[in-house]
Design a protein around this motif. Structure first.
Motif, PDB file in Angstrom:
ATOM      1  N   GLN A 159       0.832  -1.193   0.000  1.00  0.00           N
ATOM      2  CA  GLN A 159       0.000   0.000   0.000  1.00  0.00           C
ATOM      3  C   GLN A 159       0.871   1.250   0.000  1.00  0.00           C
ATOM      4  O   GLN A 159       1.897   1.298   0.676  1.00  0.00           O
ATOM      5  CB  GLN A 159      -0.901  -0.004   1.234  1.00  0.00           C
ATOM      6  N   VAL A 160       0.473   2.243  -0.773  1.00  0.00           N
ATOM      7  CA  VAL A 160       1.211   3.510  -0.856  1.00  0.00           C
ATOM      8  C   VAL A 160       0.499   4.560  -0.011  1.00  0.00           C
ATOM      9  O   VAL A 160      -0.682   4.848  -0.226  1.00  0.00           O
ATOM     10  CB  VAL A 160       1.322   3.986  -2.318  1.00  0.00           C
ATOM     11  N   LYS A 161       1.221   5.096   0.971  1.00  0.00           N
ATOM     12  CA  LYS A 161       0.712   6.168   1.837  1.00  0.00           C
ATOM     13  C   LYS A 161       1.799   7.237   1.934  1.00  0.00           C
ATOM     14  O   LYS A 161       2.600   7.242   2.876  1.00  0.00           O
ATOM     15  CB  LYS A 161       0.370   5.637   3.219  1.00  0.00           C
ATOM     16  N   PRO A 162       1.894   8.128   0.976  1.00  0.00           N
ATOM     17  CA  PRO A 162       3.026   9.066   0.917  1.00  0.00           C
ATOM     18  C   PRO A 162       3.112   9.971   2.145  1.00  0.00           C
ATOM     19  O   PRO A 162       2.110  10.483   2.644  1.00  0.00           O
ATOM     20  CB  PRO A 162       2.728   9.889  -0.340  1.00  0.00           C
ATOM     21  N   PRO A 203       6.872   6.820   0.081  1.00  0.00           N
ATOM     22  CA  PRO A 203       5.580   6.161  -0.151  1.00  0.00           C
ATOM     23  C   PRO A 203       5.252   5.043   0.832  1.00  0.00           C
ATOM     24  O   PRO A 203       4.090   4.637   0.942  1.00  0.00           O
ATOM     25  CB  PRO A 203       5.726   5.604  -1.570  1.00  0.00           C
ATOM     26  N   TYR A 204       6.270   4.532   1.542  1.00  0.00           N
ATOM     27  CA  TYR A 204       6.043   3.359   2.394  1.00  0.00           C
ATOM     28  C   TYR A 204       6.406   3.618   3.856  1.00  0.00           C
ATOM     29  O   TYR A 204       6.769   2.690   4.587  1.00  0.00           O
ATOM     30  CB  TYR A 204       6.833   2.161   1.844  1.00  0.00           C
ATOM     31  N   ARG A 205       6.262   4.859   4.300  1.00  0.00           N
ATOM     32  CA  ARG A 205       6.606   5.190   5.692  1.00  0.00           C
ATOM     33  C   ARG A 205       5.779   4.384   6.688  1.00  0.00           C
ATOM     34  O   ARG A 205       6.229   4.109   7.802  1.00  0.00           O
ATOM     35  CB  ARG A 205       6.384   6.694   5.912  1.00  0.00           C
ATOM     36  N   TRP A 206       4.569   3.993   6.278  1.00  0.00           N
ATOM     37  CA  TRP A 206       3.701   3.262   7.196  1.00  0.00           C
ATOM     38  C   TRP A 206       4.344   1.976   7.715  1.00  0.00           C
ATOM     39  O   TRP A 206       4.004   1.504   8.808  1.00  0.00           O
ATOM     40  CB  TRP A 206       2.362   2.931   6.527  1.00  0.00           C
ATOM     41  N   MET A 207       5.299   1.415   6.958  1.00  0.00           N
ATOM     42  CA  MET A 207       5.940   0.177   7.404  1.00  0.00           C
ATOM     43  C   MET A 207       6.766   0.376   8.667  1.00  0.00           C
ATOM     44  O   MET A 207       7.029  -0.586   9.406  1.00  0.00           O
ATOM     45  CB  MET A 207       6.829  -0.378   6.289  1.00  0.00           C
ATOM     46  N   GLU A 208       7.182   1.580   8.932  1.00  0.00           N
ATOM     47  CA  GLU A 208       8.026   1.841  10.098  1.00  0.00           C
ATOM     48  C   GLU A 208       7.268   1.693  11.414  1.00  0.00           C
ATOM     49  O   GLU A 208       7.886   1.681  12.478  1.00  0.00           O
ATOM     50  CB  GLU A 208       8.639   3.237   9.987  1.00  0.00           C
ATOM     51  N   SER A 209       5.954   1.576  11.335  1.00  0.00           N
ATOM     52  CA  SER A 209       5.171   1.408  12.561  1.00  0.00           C
ATOM     53  C   SER A 209       5.050  -0.053  12.968  1.00  0.00           C
ATOM     54  O   SER A 209       4.272  -0.387  13.844  1.00  0.00           O
ATOM     55  CB  SER A 209       3.776   1.999  12.375  1.00  0.00           C
ATOM     56  N   GLU A 210       5.818  -0.934  12.291  1.00  0.00           N
ATOM     57  CA  GLU A 210       5.758  -2.356  12.635  1.00  0.00           C
ATOM     58  C   GLU A 210       5.884  -2.530  14.145  1.00  0.00           C
ATOM     59  O   GLU A 210       6.436  -1.686  14.830  1.00  0.00           O
ATOM     60  CB  GLU A 210       6.865  -3.123  11.882  1.00  0.00           C
ATOM     61  N   PRO A 211       5.332  -3.623  14.750  1.00  0.00           N
ATOM     62  CA  PRO A 211       4.803  -4.812  14.066  1.00  0.00           C
ATOM     63  C   PRO A 211       3.280  -4.864  14.012  1.00  0.00           C
ATOM     64  O   PRO A 211       2.669  -5.835  14.460  1.00  0.00           O
ATOM     65  CB  PRO A 211       5.355  -5.934  14.927  1.00  0.00           C
ATOM     66  N   LYS A 212       2.642  -3.846  13.480  1.00  0.00           N
ATOM     67  CA  LYS A 212       1.200  -3.878  13.331  1.00  0.00           C
ATOM     68  C   LYS A 212       0.804  -5.015  12.379  1.00  0.00           C
ATOM     69  O   LYS A 212       1.572  -5.394  11.501  1.00  0.00           O
ATOM     70  CB  LYS A 212       0.695  -2.533  12.818  1.00  0.00           C
ATOM     71  N   GLY A 271      20.170  -5.433   4.486  1.00  0.00           N
ATOM     72  CA  GLY A 271      20.932  -4.286   4.009  1.00  0.00           C
ATOM     73  C   GLY A 271      20.433  -2.941   4.510  1.00  0.00           C
ATOM     74  O   GLY A 271      19.234  -2.677   4.591  1.00  0.00           O
ATOM     75  N   ALA A 272      21.389  -2.067   4.828  1.00  0.00           N
ATOM     76  CA  ALA A 272      21.108  -0.681   5.215  1.00  0.00           C
ATOM     77  C   ALA A 272      20.917   0.129   3.940  1.00  0.00           C
ATOM     78  O   ALA A 272      21.879   0.543   3.306  1.00  0.00           O
ATOM     79  CB  ALA A 272      22.257  -0.120   6.046  1.00  0.00           C
ATOM     80  N   THR A 273      19.658   0.359   3.562  1.00  0.00           N
ATOM     81  CA  THR A 273      19.370   1.014   2.285  1.00  0.00           C
ATOM     82  C   THR A 273      18.564   2.298   2.434  1.00  0.00           C
ATOM     83  O   THR A 273      18.204   2.910   1.426  1.00  0.00           O
ATOM     84  CB  THR A 273      18.595   0.051   1.365  1.00  0.00           C
ATOM     85  N   ASN A 274      18.269   2.702   3.678  1.00  0.00           N
ATOM     86  CA  ASN A 274      17.426   3.887   3.889  1.00  0.00           C
ATOM     87  C   ASN A 274      18.050   4.750   4.987  1.00  0.00           C
ATOM     88  O   ASN A 274      17.473   4.968   6.045  1.00  0.00           O
ATOM     89  CB  ASN A 274      16.006   3.448   4.261  1.00  0.00           C
ATOM     90  N   THR A 275      19.257   5.258   4.720  1.00  0.00           N
ATOM     91  CA  THR A 275      20.054   5.889   5.780  1.00  0.00           C
ATOM     92  C   THR A 275      19.401   7.116   6.393  1.00  0.00           C
ATOM     93  O   THR A 275      19.621   7.401   7.571  1.00  0.00           O
ATOM     94  CB  THR A 275      21.446   6.279   5.240  1.00  0.00           C
ATOM     95  N   TRP A 330      11.839  -3.299   8.666  1.00  0.00           N
ATOM     96  CA  TRP A 330      11.132  -2.428   7.719  1.00  0.00           C
ATOM     97  C   TRP A 330      12.076  -1.783   6.706  1.00  0.00           C
ATOM     98  O   TRP A 330      11.629  -1.313   5.650  1.00  0.00           O
ATOM     99  CB  TRP A 330      10.304  -1.363   8.430  1.00  0.00           C
ATOM    100  N   ILE A 331      13.367  -1.761   6.979  1.00  0.00           N
ATOM    101  CA  ILE A 331      14.312  -1.154   6.036  1.00  0.00           C
ATOM    102  C   ILE A 331      14.370  -1.963   4.735  1.00  0.00           C
ATOM    103  O   ILE A 331      14.131  -1.418   3.651  1.00  0.00           O
ATOM    104  CB  ILE A 331      15.694  -0.988   6.693  1.00  0.00           C
ATOM    105  N   PRO A 332      14.668  -3.275   4.788  1.00  0.00           N
ATOM    106  CA  PRO A 332      14.620  -4.025   3.518  1.00  0.00           C
ATOM    107  C   PRO A 332      13.206  -4.173   2.975  1.00  0.00           C
ATOM    108  O   PRO A 332      13.028  -4.320   1.760  1.00  0.00           O
ATOM    109  CB  PRO A 332      15.227  -5.387   3.889  1.00  0.00           C
ATOM    110  N   ALA A 333      12.189  -4.124   3.841  1.00  0.00           N
ATOM    111  CA  ALA A 333      10.814  -4.225   3.349  1.00  0.00           C
ATOM    112  C   ALA A 333      10.469  -3.036   2.462  1.00  0.00           C
ATOM    113  O   ALA A 333       9.863  -3.197   1.387  1.00  0.00           O
ATOM    114  CB  ALA A 333       9.843  -4.314   4.532  1.00  0.00           C
ATOM    115  N   LYS A 334      10.824  -1.842   2.879  1.00  0.00           N
ATOM    116  CA  LYS A 334      10.558  -0.655   2.068  1.00  0.00           C
ATOM    117  C   LYS A 334      11.317  -0.713   0.744  1.00  0.00           C
ATOM    118  O   LYS A 334      10.783  -0.376  -0.321  1.00  0.00           O
ATOM    119  CB  LYS A 334      10.935   0.609   2.849  1.00  0.00           C
TER     120      LYS A 334
END
Length: 729
Positions: A32-35, A48-57, A599-603, A663-667
Motif C-alpha cells: 500500500q502507498v501512503k506518501p 511512499p512506504y513510511r507506514w511500514m516503520e510502525s511495525e509490528p502492526k 541491508g542498510a538502504t534507507n540511511t 522495515w528497512i529491507p521491506a521498504k
C-alpha cells in the motif's frame, strides 16, 4: 584485551529458510502507498512506504509473510536449487568452527560448532587437550525459536563462566553463570544484558557488567540503547539490588556522543582497572583508569588515559603499564606506552612504530607484547619481549589472515599466545606459540577439513577507482578456470567502520566454485584494509568512494576476462547495503542480479531505529545541514526510480533484527518491485526472504545459513541464464 562491544551493523550473515505457511501465491503482494513528505533543509523527500516503520502492526506483518511466501515459492521452482542445497549442506557439515577463544586459569574457553552440528556450544579445554562441553543451548529455545550463546567470559582462574543466552537472533541476552568443574548452573540470571561486556573481579565472587534500563524494550526505537549503566554483581545477590558503578548519563568524566556505551575492565595481573566509553560503532574509545582497590571499595578515582579524539583503537595492560594502539599521527597505527599510576599520553613512549603495512591488533602476555600486521592479504605475527627494543617476527605455517577481531589471544599472566590463521583456500586453524621454545603448533581445536582443496586458487589484483585509487580485489576460483568472459560471478564488498574483508575460508562457496563460478571480494574504501586513511576515505562525505570502488571492481572483473554484465552479481550485507544499493541504483546496467542481505538502504530514516544514534559517527545525521546531502546520496531507497531497468534482486531480512530493522529491507523491496514491474522497468524479479526465527544473522543455525546460501546461489544462476537453473514457464 577487548575494549568494548559495539553496535556496528556488522558482517554477520542472515539465515533464512522458513517453510511456506499457506497456499503458494502467484504474485508478490502490492504494498500500500501512503506518501509522507519530509523537508530537510529545503529538500523535499516523499516516502511512499513510511507506514511500514510502525511495525509490528498486523498489516505490516501480513505484508512480510506474503513477501516471504512468494519468495519461497519462486525460489523453490528453480530446478537446480535443491541439489545446490544438498551440496552446500554436505560440505558445510564437514567443517567445524571455533570462535571467540578466551584464556583463563591455564585453560581455553571457546564457542564451537562441531562438524554436522547446527549451533555453537560453549567448551573448555585443558592443557592436555581434554575437551569439556559446558553449555549446549539447543534445549533452551522458546516460543518456537532457537536459542544461541551470544557472549561469555570466564573468571580469572577459569572456575566460573558468565554466558549470555538470547532467543531467535534477537541479541536480547540474559546472563547466567556456570561452574566449569561441576557444570552446575548457578541461580544468577540477569536480563537486559545485550551489551554486558562482563569483567570478573580477581576473587571470582563478583563481576562488572553493563545493563540496559528497565523498560528499554518498549522505549522509543532510537532510545532503546540509552541510559545504560555498569553494575557490579555479587554472585547469589538479587540483580535488582546490584550497585551501579558507571552511569552513561552521568559520567564522572567528559564524553559527548549521541549514544554512550560504557564498560569496566579488570585485567589479570594489574592493580588497575579501566573504564571504556564508546559511541557504539567508532573503533576509537575513551579510556580512564582507577586503582582496582578503590574500584572494589566503591570509590574509584578515575584518571584520564585517552580521549576518543586521541585515536586509540586497542589497549593491552601489562601490570601497571598500558600499551595503546593509535592512529594519531600514524594512519597505519602504532603502539605507545604509558603508566597507569599517572597516565600521560602526550609523553607516551613509542614501542611499536608505524609499520610499512598496517598494524591490526595487539595483546599482552606475561612474556611481552604480541602484535599483528598486514601487508595486502598476508598477515604477520610479532613479539616484543619484556625489556626488548626490537620485536621478533614469528614464522607462521602459511600466508593467511590473523583476524583483527579476536584472532590474537593471550593471558596477561601466562607466556605465549594463541593465533587464528586461515586464507581463501586454507581452512581455519588455531595455533599456539610457545614463548619458551619459539615453536608454533596446531592446537587441533578445529579438526582438519576432510576434503582436498588443492584444486582451488586465489589471485590478488586491483581495480582502478574513478579518482585513480587502486582498489585491492581478491578473486577465488577453481584452478584452470577458463577466462571466457562469461563465468557466473559473485562480487561482494562491505566498506564501513574500518572493518576489513579479510581472507577467510568458507566451505559453503565450494559448490559455487565447482559449478564454474567466480567468487570475488572488493576491498573498498570505508574498510580497514589500508589503515585509518582507508576508513576515512569511505565515511559520511566520502561514502561515495565505497560505491565507486565496488563498481570499479565489477568493471575490472569484466576487463580481466572473468565475466560480463550478463553474468555479474553483486552482494552487500548489513552496512554493505549502502554499497550494493548504491551500485545498482547508479549503475543498474552493470549487474544482472544483486543480493541485499539485511541491508542498510534507507540511511536518512535509519537514524530513528534502535541502533541509529550509535551509527551517526559513521554515516552522519540528518539533523546536520552539512551532512544531510551525503546521507541522502548514500540512501539507495531514495534513488530507486520508476522507468529504470534494475537487475533482479533478492533481499533478506530478520524479523528480530536489532541492527537493521526489518522495515528497512521491506521498504526497499516494495520500491524496487514497483519500479521493475512498471513501464520502463526490467520486469526482473525482486524477492524478499524474511526469517521469523532470526535477527541480523548472529546465532543462526547452520541449516538456516545453508538454506539461505542455496537460495542466493540459485537466484543468481537463474538470473544469469545458466542451464539447469531456469524454471519452466
Amino acid at each position: 584485551m577487548r575494549l568494548i562491544r559495539t553496535l556496528g551493523l556488522g558482517l554477520a550473515g542472515l539465515a533464512v529458510g522458513l517453510p511456506a505457511r499457506a497456499a503458494a501465491p502467484t504474485h508478490p503482494p502490492v504494498a500500500q502507498v501512503k506518501p509522507v513528505t519530509d523537508d530537510y533543509f529545503g529538500t523535499r523527500i516523499i516516502d511512499p512506504y513510511r507506514w511500514m516503520e510502525s511495525e509490528p502492526k498486523p498489516q505490516f506483518l501480513n505484508y512480510l509473510h506474503a513477501e516471504n511466501d512468494y519468495a519461497r515459492r519462486v525460489l523453490a521452482r528453480i530446478p537446480g536449487r535443491d541439489k545446490l542445497a544438498r551440496d552446500i549442506g554436505e560440505v558445510s557439515g564437514l567443517a567445524a568452527r571455533v570462535r571467540t577463544v578466551e584464556l583463563a586459569g591455564g585453560r581455553m574457553f571457546y564457542l564451537k560448532r562441531d562438524a554436522g552440528a547446527q549451533i555453537d556450544r560453549l567448551y573448555m579445554s585443558d592443557t592436555a587437550g581434554h575437551e569439556t562441553l559446558l553449555v549446549d543451548p539447543s534445549s533452551l529455545g522458546s516460543g518456537g525459536k532457537h536459542a544461541e550463546i551470544d557472549q561469555f567470559e570466564p573468571s580469572q582462574d577459569g572456575s566460573l563462566v558468565a554466558y549470555g543466552i538470547s532467543i531467535g537472533g534477537s541479541e536480547n541476552s540474559t546472563l547466567h553463570v556456570i561452574d566449569s568443574a561441576t557444570r552446575t548452573v548457578r541461580p544468577d540470571s540477569i536480563d537486559r544484558a545485550q551489551f554486558a561486556d562482563v569483567s570478573w573481579a580477581p576473587d571470582g565472587k563478583s563481576f562488572f557488567f553493563a545493563r540496559l534500563p528497565a523498560g528499554s524494550a518498549t522505549a522509543k526505537a532510537d532510545q532503546q540503547y540509552a541510559h545504560m549503566e555498569v553494575y557490579r554483581h555479587a554472585l547469589g545477590d538479587d540483580p535488582a539490588h546490584d550497585a551501579a558503578v558507571l552511569d552513561s548519563d552521568h559520567l564522572p568524566f567528559p564524553f559527548k556522543a549521541a549514544a554512550v556505551f560504557p564498560s569496566i575492565s579488570v585485567v589479570p595481573g594489574s592493580s588497575y582497572a579501566l573504564a571504556g566509553i564508546s559511541d557504539g560503532v567508532s573503533p576509537e574509545v575513551t579510556l580512564y583508569a582507577s586503582s582496582l582497590a578503590d574500584l572494589l571499595a566503591g570509590h574509584p578515582a578515575w584518571k584520564q588515559v585517552a580521549l576518543q579524539s586521541d585515536g586509540v583503537v586497542g589497549a593491552a595492560v601489562r601490570g601497571d603499564r598500558i600499551d595503546l594502539m593509535t592512529h594519531q599521527d600514524a594512519p597505519r597505527f602504532r603502539v605507545v606506552e604509558t603508566g597507569l599510576a599517572a597516565p600521560d599520553l602526550a609523553h607516551a613512549k613509542v614501542i611499536v612504530p608505524e609499520p610499512e603495512g598496517v598494524l591490526t591488533g595487539i595483546a599482552a602476555a606475561k612474556d611481552g607484547l604480541y602484535f599483528a600486521t598486514r601487508d595486502g592479504a598476508t598477515f604477520s605475527l610479532h613479539r616484543l619481549g619484556e625489556g626488548a627494543i626490537q620485536p621478533q617476527a614469528i614464522a607462521l605455517p602459511f600466508a593467511g589472515t590473523i583476524s583483527p577481531d579476536g584472532g590474537l589471544v593471550t593471558d596477561p599472566v601466562q607466556p605465549g599466545a594463541l593465533v587464528s590463521l586461515e586464507s581463501w583456500v586454507r581452512p581455519h586453524q588455531w595455533l599456539r606459540y610457545d614463548a619458551a621454545t619459539g615453536a608454533v603448533t596446531d592446537t587441533h581445536l578445529v579438526p582438519a577439513f576432510p576434503r582436498d582443496l588443492s584444486g582451488y586458487e586465489s589471485v590478488e589484483t586491483t581495480a582502478t577507482a574513478p579518482d585513480g585509487t587502486k582498489i585491492p580485489l581478491s578473486i577465488i576460483t577453481r584452478k584452470g578456470l577458463a577466462h571466457d568472459g562469461k563465468r557466473p560471478t559473485y562480487l561482494v564488498g562491505y566498506g564501513s567502520y574500518g572493518i576489513s574483508y579479510d581472507p577467510a575460508f568458507s566451505p559453503t562457496f565450494l559448490p559455487w566454485l565447482d559449478r564454474g563460478g567466480v567468487y570475488a571480494v572488493a576491498h573498498v574504501r570505508g574498510g580497514g584494509e589500508g589503515g585509518q586513511a582507508w576508513h576515512d576515505a569511505g565515511k559520511i562525505a566520502t561514502k561515495q568512494n565505497t560505491i565507486h570502488d565496488f563498481i570499479a571492481a565489477g568493471e575490472a572483473l569484466i576487463a580481466q576476462g572473468y565475466t560480463d554484465k550478463a553474468h555479474l552479481g553483486g552482494e552487500g550485507t548489513s552496512a554493505g547495503g549502502i554499497l550494493i544499493g548504491g551500485a545498482i541504483t547508479q549503475r543498474p546496467d552493470l549487474f544482472r542480479a544483486a543480493l541485499i542481505r539485511v541491508g542498510a538502504t534507507n540511511t536518512i530514516r535509519e537514524e530513528y531505529t534502535a541502533g541509529g544514534p550509535a551509527n551517526i559517527p559513521e554515516f552522519g545525521t540528518v539533523t546536520d545541514k552539512a551532512q544531510f546531502p551525503a546521507m541522502l546520496a548514500m540512501d539507495a531507497y531514495n534513488h530507486v526510480r520508476r522507468g529504470v531497468a534494475y537487475p533482479g534482486v533478492l533481499l533478506t531480512g530478520g524479523a528480530d533484527d536489532p541492527r537493521v530493522t526489518v522495515w528497512i529491507p521491506a521498504k526497499m523491496t516494495a520500491k524496487l518491485q514497483a519500479a521493475n514491474s512498471g513501464s520502463g522497468g526490467s520486469h526482473r524479479p525482486v524477492l524478499f526472504r524474511v526469517e521469523f526465527d532470526a535477527g541480523h544473522g548472529i546465532g543462526s543455525t547452520r541449516k538456516q545459513r545453508d538454506d539461505e546460501t542455496a537460495d542466493e546461489f540459485a537466484f543468481l544462476l537463474w538470473q544469469f541464464g545458466e542451464p539447469g537453473y531456469q524454471p519452466a514457464k
